[in-house]
Design a protein around this motif. Sequence first.
Motif, PDB file in Angstrom:
ATOM      1  N   TYR A  47     -46.310  -3.069 -74.427  1.00  0.00           N
ATOM      2  CA  TYR A  47     -47.408  -2.940 -73.457  1.00  0.00           C
ATOM      3  C   TYR A  47     -47.536  -4.164 -72.559  1.00  0.00           C
ATOM      4  CZ  TYR A  47     -48.885   0.890 -76.544  1.00  0.00           C
ATOM      5  OH  TYR A  47     -48.935   2.026 -77.291  1.00  0.00           O
ATOM      6  N   SER A  48     -47.197  -5.311 -73.099  1.00  0.00           N
ATOM      7  CA  SER A  48     -47.317  -6.548 -72.320  1.00  0.00           C
ATOM      8  C   SER A  48     -46.363  -6.571 -71.129  1.00  0.00           C
ATOM      9  CB  SER A  48     -47.061  -7.761 -73.211  1.00  0.00           C
ATOM     10  OG  SER A  48     -45.759  -7.696 -73.782  1.00  0.00           O
ATOM     11  N   THR A  49     -45.294  -5.747 -71.190  1.00  0.00           N
ATOM     12  CA  THR A  49     -44.300  -5.725 -70.108  1.00  0.00           C
ATOM     13  C   THR A  49     -44.456  -4.497 -69.208  1.00  0.00           C
ATOM     14  OG1 THR A  49     -42.642  -4.490 -71.404  1.00  0.00           O
ATOM     15  CG2 THR A  49     -42.668  -6.885 -71.643  1.00  0.00           C
ATOM     16  N   LEU A  50     -45.352  -3.596 -69.555  1.00  0.00           N
ATOM     17  CA  LEU A  50     -45.515  -2.364 -68.790  1.00  0.00           C
ATOM     18  C   LEU A  50     -46.014  -2.679 -67.377  1.00  0.00           C
ATOM     19  CD1 LEU A  50     -47.094   0.865 -70.236  1.00  0.00           C
ATOM     20  CD2 LEU A  50     -47.589   0.157 -67.917  1.00  0.00           C
ATOM     21  N   LYS A  51     -45.295  -2.190 -66.374  1.00  0.00           N
ATOM     22  CA  LYS A  51     -45.617  -2.535 -64.990  1.00  0.00           C
ATOM     23  C   LYS A  51     -46.493  -1.497 -64.289  1.00  0.00           C
ATOM     24  CE  LYS A  51     -42.508  -4.379 -62.352  1.00  0.00           C
ATOM     25  NZ  LYS A  51     -41.247  -4.560 -61.574  1.00  0.00           N
ATOM     26  N   GLY A  52     -46.416  -0.247 -64.728  1.00  0.00           N
ATOM     27  CA  GLY A  52     -47.208   0.782 -64.066  1.00  0.00           C
ATOM     28  C   GLY A  52     -47.045   2.141 -64.719  1.00  0.00           C
ATOM     29  N   ILE A  53     -47.979   3.042 -64.412  1.00  0.00           N
ATOM     30  CA  ILE A  53     -47.931   4.423 -64.873  1.00  0.00           C
ATOM     31  C   ILE A  53     -48.235   5.291 -63.654  1.00  0.00           C
ATOM     32  CG2 ILE A  53     -48.918   6.149 -66.442  1.00  0.00           C
ATOM     33  CD1 ILE A  53     -49.951   3.718 -68.133  1.00  0.00           C
ATOM     34  N   SER A  54     -47.328   6.200 -63.318  1.00  0.00           N
ATOM     35  CA  SER A  54     -47.518   7.029 -62.126  1.00  0.00           C
ATOM     36  C   SER A  54     -47.509   8.505 -62.475  1.00  0.00           C
ATOM     37  CB  SER A  54     -46.411   6.764 -61.094  1.00  0.00           C
ATOM     38  OG  SER A  54     -46.448   5.431 -60.631  1.00  0.00           O
ATOM     39  N   THR A  55     -48.354   9.269 -61.775  1.00  0.00           N
ATOM     40  CA  THR A  55     -48.367  10.720 -61.888  1.00  0.00           C
ATOM     41  C   THR A  55     -48.757  11.281 -60.530  1.00  0.00           C
ATOM     42  OG1 THR A  55     -49.262  12.602 -63.135  1.00  0.00           O
ATOM     43  CG2 THR A  55     -50.766  10.793 -62.666  1.00  0.00           C
ATOM     44  N   SER A  56     -48.542  12.574 -60.328  1.00  0.00           N
ATOM     45  CA  SER A  56     -48.851  13.158 -59.023  1.00  0.00           C
ATOM     46  C   SER A  56     -50.282  13.664 -58.979  1.00  0.00           C
ATOM     47  CB  SER A  56     -47.885  14.319 -58.722  1.00  0.00           C
ATOM     48  OG  SER A  56     -48.350  15.517 -59.328  1.00  0.00           O
ATOM     49  N   ASN A  57     -50.707  14.058 -57.789  1.00  0.00           N
ATOM     50  CA  ASN A  57     -52.048  14.623 -57.625  1.00  0.00           C
ATOM     51  C   ASN A  57     -52.077  16.123 -57.908  1.00  0.00           C
ATOM     52  OD1 ASN A  57     -50.501  15.126 -55.206  1.00  0.00           O
ATOM     53  ND2 ASN A  57     -52.397  15.759 -54.211  1.00  0.00           N
TER      54      ASN A  57
END
Length: 215
Positions: free
Chosen positions: A123-133
Amino acid sequence: FLMQTSEMLQKLCVRNLVRKYCRGLTAERKVQLQQKVVTSAVFSGKKEGYLESLSQPFLETRLKESDLNPKVLQLIRGENIKYVTPVVKYDRNGFKARERLLVLTQSSAYVVEMAKIKQKIEYSTLKGISTSNLSDGIVVIHVPEDKKGDVILQCEHLFETVTKLCILANKQSVVKVVKGSLRFRVGSGKEGTMVFTVGPEPQVFKDKTGQLTVV
């Protein structure tokens, strides 16, 4: 004076009702409400299906720890497993769909294939979480530059899974709901594009241009 007294009494009455309600909440109900608050902050007014998800309580986990292969349990021993759910993982190059498990512990996320750990994301290295609308269940977990690249998953219970992940990682602010398309890292400095569109039936495929298209 009577108006002021009435307002004070109304405020006291509301405060007492709220206090009574809060004291009557079970520990499980409190956790549900806390998680739903995070879900609201991340998805409200941004992603299709959010309103329908409000009435659906989150489960503590979709699979039990005992459902995991003993070899996997041995590899992540010492870590407190918090959440396990089946997912479909898409290869970053050919976009082939593969059945996997997503295992969330107190400190890391694991993509698991039967008795193997295919990828570990601290988790300390996680840069982002993306999903669509849109109403698809695709989520991309962005990781630091390494040979494996970002993780493309399809989750049946997306709101639940993403909420659990960003709470455990303490990275609510890195969740992005995008429109149209998003870029992801394939690995070794290369990038790919994922396109989101609307169609008569849901599907995920590699189009003629080599892009991953999510309908």
